[in-house]
Design a protein around this motif. Structure first.
Motif, PDB file in Angstrom:
ATOM      1  N   GLU A 100     -13.365   7.143   6.802  1.00 38.77           N
ATOM      2  CA  GLU A 100     -13.564   5.793   7.321  1.00 38.77           C
ATOM      3  C   GLU A 100     -12.504   5.446   8.361  1.00 38.77           C
ATOM      4  O   GLU A 100     -12.796   4.796   9.366  1.00 38.77           O
ATOM      5  CB  GLU A 100     -13.538   4.775   6.182  1.00 38.77           C
ATOM      6  N   ARG A 140      -8.402   2.606   2.378  1.00 38.13           N
ATOM      7  CA  ARG A 140      -9.545   3.130   3.128  1.00 38.13           C
ATOM      8  C   ARG A 140      -9.609   4.643   2.911  1.00 38.13           C
ATOM      9  O   ARG A 140      -8.585   5.299   2.800  1.00 38.13           O
ATOM     10  CB  ARG A 140      -9.375   2.871   4.623  1.00 38.13           C
ATOM     11  N   THR A 177      -6.468  -2.473   2.342  1.00 40.45           N
ATOM     12  CA  THR A 177      -7.474  -3.387   2.868  1.00 40.45           C
ATOM     13  C   THR A 177      -7.262  -4.765   2.247  1.00 40.45           C
ATOM     14  O   THR A 177      -6.490  -4.902   1.286  1.00 40.45           O
ATOM     15  CB  THR A 177      -8.896  -2.877   2.538  1.00 40.45           C
TER      16      THR A 177
END
Length: 174
Positions: A137, A133, A127
């Protein structure tokens, strides 16, 4: 194999009962007349016809089928383990296991391959703040959510918003 045979057998019986007037004449030799009437009455009942129509409509809405059969994703996930470590697989690998025919190593639908590739790319991509992540998610981002329900994880997983930050979310798998 037995489950598939039973489904096929039930389908054959159902097709023979399609016309309520002709049904008693088309009974299979290994089914008694009383049992045959009961089956035909069930297949022609309003509740069965209504449920059958609802199920047909829902199957038409599916973008991609899966290979889990009547087994729930939770049960499928419980039985799937990494062959090396023996640990349960993550949600992204669970998606692959439920949408890819392992014996033939082929996807049930080209769209399933695209979805898994998108999830795999997100899994390997950090990210902006440098963290990874979580797999739930990623599933939520690629497949979307419905009323807080995370698609692909079954009814045990809910999308939960943490108290500290409104822009981030976490997934609770129960």
């Amino acid at each position: 194999m037995i489950k598939e045979r039973f489904k096929e057998y039930r389908s054959v019986l159902h097709k023979r009962c399609m016309s309520h007037e002709e049904a008693p004449l088309s009974a299979p030799p290994h089914v008694t007349d009383d049992d045959w009437r009961i089956l035909c009455d069930r297949f022609s009942s309003n509740s069965f016809q209504k449920r059958s129509k609802i199920n047909s409509d829902n199957r038409e809405k599916l973008e991609v089928n899966h290979v889990a059969g009547s087994k729930s994703f939770a049960e499928f996930h419980h039985n799937m383990r990494d062959s090396v470590t023996g640990q349960k697989l993550g949600p992204v690998d669970l998606y692959r296991g439920t949408h890819c025919r392992q014996a033939m190593r082929s996807w049930v639908h080209p769209r399933a391959d695209e979805i898994w590739a998108a999830m795999d790319t997100l899994r390997n991509q950090p990210t902006p703040d440098g963290t990874q992540r979580s797999e739930p998610e990623i599933l939520s981002e690629v497949l979307g959510t419905r009323s807080g329900y995370v698609r692909g994880l079954g009814h045990g997983a809910k999308l939960m918003a943490p108290a500290r930050a409104a822009s981030t979310r976490s997934i609770v798998v129960g």
